[in-house]
Motif scaffolding. Structure first.
Motif, PDB file in Angstrom:
ATOM      1  N   GLU A  14      30.163  -6.291  -4.309  1.00  0.00           N
ATOM      2  CA  GLU A  14      31.267  -5.895  -5.190  1.00  0.00           C
ATOM      3  C   GLU A  14      32.352  -5.161  -4.406  1.00  0.00           C
ATOM      4  N   LEU A  15      31.938  -4.229  -3.561  1.00  0.00           N
ATOM      5  CA  LEU A  15      32.926  -3.456  -2.799  1.00  0.00           C
ATOM      6  C   LEU A  15      33.716  -4.347  -1.851  1.00  0.00           C
ATOM      7  N   ASP A  16      33.039  -5.372  -1.299  1.00  0.00           N
ATOM      8  CA  ASP A  16      33.693  -6.217  -0.298  1.00  0.00           C
ATOM      9  C   ASP A  16      34.281  -7.494  -0.893  1.00  0.00           C
ATOM     10  N   GLY A  17      34.187  -7.628  -2.217  1.00  0.00           N
ATOM     11  CA  GLY A  17      34.729  -8.831  -2.860  1.00  0.00           C
ATOM     12  C   GLY A  17      33.997 -10.104  -2.467  1.00  0.00           C
ATOM     13  N   LEU A  18      32.659 -10.026  -2.328  1.00  0.00           N
ATOM     14  CA  LEU A  18      31.879 -11.198  -1.932  1.00  0.00           C
ATOM     15  C   LEU A  18      31.070 -11.713  -3.126  1.00  0.00           C
ATOM     16  N   ALA A  19      31.672 -12.610  -3.875  1.00  0.00           N
ATOM     17  CA  ALA A  19      31.019 -13.115  -5.091  1.00  0.00           C
ATOM     18  C   ALA A  19      29.692 -13.803  -4.769  1.00  0.00           C
ATOM     19  N   ASP A  20      29.611 -14.482  -3.614  1.00  0.00           N
ATOM     20  CA  ASP A  20      28.362 -15.193  -3.306  1.00  0.00           C
ATOM     21  C   ASP A  20      27.219 -14.213  -3.019  1.00  0.00           C
ATOM     22  N   LEU A  21      27.547 -13.053  -2.441  1.00  0.00           N
ATOM     23  CA  LEU A  21      26.515 -12.055  -2.185  1.00  0.00           C
ATOM     24  C   LEU A  21      26.027 -11.439  -3.502  1.00  0.00           C
ATOM     25  N   VAL A  22      26.968 -11.129  -4.389  1.00  0.00           N
ATOM     26  CA  VAL A  22      26.611 -10.604  -5.718  1.00  0.00           C
ATOM     27  C   VAL A  22      25.767 -11.648  -6.449  1.00  0.00           C
ATOM     28  N   GLY A  23      26.203 -12.888  -6.380  1.00  0.00           N
ATOM     29  CA  GLY A  23      25.486 -13.971  -7.051  1.00  0.00           C
ATOM     30  C   GLY A  23      24.069 -14.128  -6.517  1.00  0.00           C
ATOM     31  N   PHE A  24      23.928 -14.014  -5.207  1.00  0.00           N
ATOM     32  CA  PHE A  24      22.593 -14.119  -4.622  1.00  0.00           C
ATOM     33  C   PHE A  24      21.673 -13.015  -5.143  1.00  0.00           C
ATOM     34  N   ALA A  25      22.196 -11.785  -5.201  1.00  0.00           N
ATOM     35  CA  ALA A  25      21.385 -10.658  -5.681  1.00  0.00           C
ATOM     36  C   ALA A  25      20.918 -10.929  -7.108  1.00  0.00           C
ATOM     37  N   GLN A  26      21.815 -11.457  -7.925  1.00  0.00           N
ATOM     38  CA  GLN A  26      21.438 -11.755  -9.313  1.00  0.00           C
ATOM     39  C   GLN A  26      20.376 -12.850  -9.376  1.00  0.00           C
ATOM     40  N   LYS A  27      20.531 -13.857  -8.517  1.00  0.00           N
ATOM     41  CA  LYS A  27      19.553 -14.952  -8.525  1.00  0.00           C
ATOM     42  C   LYS A  27      18.186 -14.486  -8.062  1.00  0.00           C
TER      43      LYS A  27
END
Ligand code: NAP
Ligand code: MG
Length: 415
Positions: A359-372
């Motif tokens: 979230e802080l770095d604007g990395l949607a794929d990283l956020v998405g991975f954490a959710q998955k």
């Protein structure tokens, strides 16, 4: 396999001790490195390295967290006499968590992880309740005295002395007067007990800010409870500071996020919590949080399913599992036995940190991975595959207790 997810800024990684140290490495190998080009600044907070570095590892990790903003921590041993002997330590180091907390000036938030088959004992609860405990002062830093025998007729005053010598006295209780007035019953039951405690403006402000930052990050309502009808100065000050910090610094962001902050009496908060569906953050004074966090943890089912995050008033986050190093399992593992230690809270510490970093770095794929990864973990449990501690209490019909490594493999397959 598709390309690895790249990170912009590293996580501060604090490694730890015993069984959780073993599982720490497995989680990275099985669930993270196959998907993420994992960037961390690694600090070894294992007891051996703390001893070798004279505890510098802990200080450096805490300072790096202040600099980078997001950390993930493994459970660590807090030394006692047995550990001194077991590890041949140079000295009795303080708890790393206490050191980190005092450097970050943070508040600890504990949230149960809910999974299918784990039914809260309070049937109304559908979503987790997060307890935010103010971990400074009150009865935990108090002066107390037992006034019996030759002290049984003491008069107790609160003496306030200014730096210029000016003094003010507030009567707490006059035990002698009480005895004269027939308060002692003639059977030697004179005297009593007294307690003097304090808190600080700075600590209460930090606490309020940490709670409000955390409520915003979770998008959940924030309750704060105390007893200001009885403690019209002490508890009232807590309430006033919360309400002032909210009005001055947070109200607009709360409205924009669609969440609420409110103050209510502790008794009302307890009654409301029992009837609620959960899904809120409950900020408490030190003692209230000590008691209510144990109640909430056991009502939701298991210590191994409790996540914990330290949030500083500036918005630095340190994620960990609430449990310790699971020492008994470690000795069995060292002896060559397979263990069924639950890695879920540790996985959620990683996902919490990765999502925050993303979230802080604007990395949607990283956020998405954490959710998955969180979803895959919960789905694995829902499919009946879990560790032994969960199999013992799960209400699913079909359930199987796996060893830790098999369970991690099952999550990886789901992922
Ligand atoms: P613990 O490590 O939390 O374990 C207590 C017991 O709870 C275990 O023996 C186990 O019961 C069960 N348990 C805890 N976590 C589990 C998991 N993930 N999976 C399955 N079962 C789990 O507490 P402790 O034994 O009191 O403390 C051990 C060390 O941890 C101490 O040196 C202490 O200083 C340290 N500690 C560190 C932290 C931290 O870093 N945040 C917090 C607390 C304690 P069974 O053995 O019955 O299966
Ligand atoms: Mg407690």
């Amino acid at each position: 396999m598709s390309e690895l997810i790249h990170m912009k800024n590293p996580l501060i990684e604090m490694d730890g001790d015993e069984m959780t140290r073993v599982i720490w490495a497995w989680i990275k190998e099985t669930l993270l490195r196959p998907y993420i080009d994992l960037a961390t600044l690694y600090f070894d907070l294992g007891l051996e390295n703390r001893d070798k570095t004279d505890d510098q590892a802990t200080y450096e990790a805490a300072l790096a967290t202040k600099q980078y903003g997001v950390a993930v921590k493994c459970a660590t041993i807090t030394p006692n006499d047995e550990r001194m002997a077991e590890y041949g330590l140079k000295r009795m180091y303080p708890s790393p968590n206490a050191t980190i907390r005092s450097i970050l000036d943070g508040t600890v938030f504990r949230t149960p992880i809910m999974a299918a088959g784990m039914v809260p004992y309070v049937s109304a609860w559908k979503a987790p309740i997060t307890i935010a405990r103010h971990a400074y002062g009150d009865i935990y830093r108090a002066s107390e005295a037992l006034l019996v025998d030759e002290w049984a007729d003491a008069r107790v005053d609160l003496v306030l002395t200014r730096s210029d010598g000016l003094e003010r006295r507030l009567l707490v209780y006059d035990f002698a007067e009480a005895a004269d007035a027939g308060g002692a019953d003639g059977k030697g039951l004179a005297g009593g007990v007294v307690l003097g405690m304090h808190n600080t403006e700075a600590s209460i402000h930090s606490f309020a800010r940490s709670c409000m930052e955390f409520a915003l990050s979770r998008g959940e309502n924030l309750w704060f409870s105390a007893k200001d009808t009885i403690s019209t100065t002490y508890d009232r000050r807590f309430r006033d500071i919360f309400e002032q910090v909210y009005a001055d610094e947070f109200s607009e962001r709360f409205v924009a996020k669609g969440i609420e902050f409110f103050y209510t009496l502790i008794d009302d908060a307890v009654a409301r919590a029992m009837r609620s569906e959960g899904g809120f953050i409950w900020a408490t004074k030190n003692y209230d949080g000590d008691v209510m966090s144990d109640m909430v943890a056991s009502a939701f089912g298991s210590l191994a399913m409790m996540s914990s995050v330290l949030v500083s008033p500036e918005g630095n986050y340190e994620y960990e599992a609430a449990h310790g190093t699971v020492q008994r399992h470690y000795y069995r593992w060292q002896a060559g036995e397979k263990t069924s230690t639950n890695p879920v809270a540790m996985i959620f510490a990683w996902t919490g940190a990765l999502a925050r970093r993303g979230e802080l770095d604007g990395l949607a794929d990283l956020v998405g991975f954490a959710q998955k990864l969180e979803a895959a973990t919960l789905k694995t449990i829902a499919s009946g595959l879990m560790t032994a501690d969960l199999a013992d209490i799960s209400q699913l019909d079909k359930k199987e207790a796996l060893g830790t490594e098999e369970f991690l493999q099952a999550i990886a397959a789901q992922l």
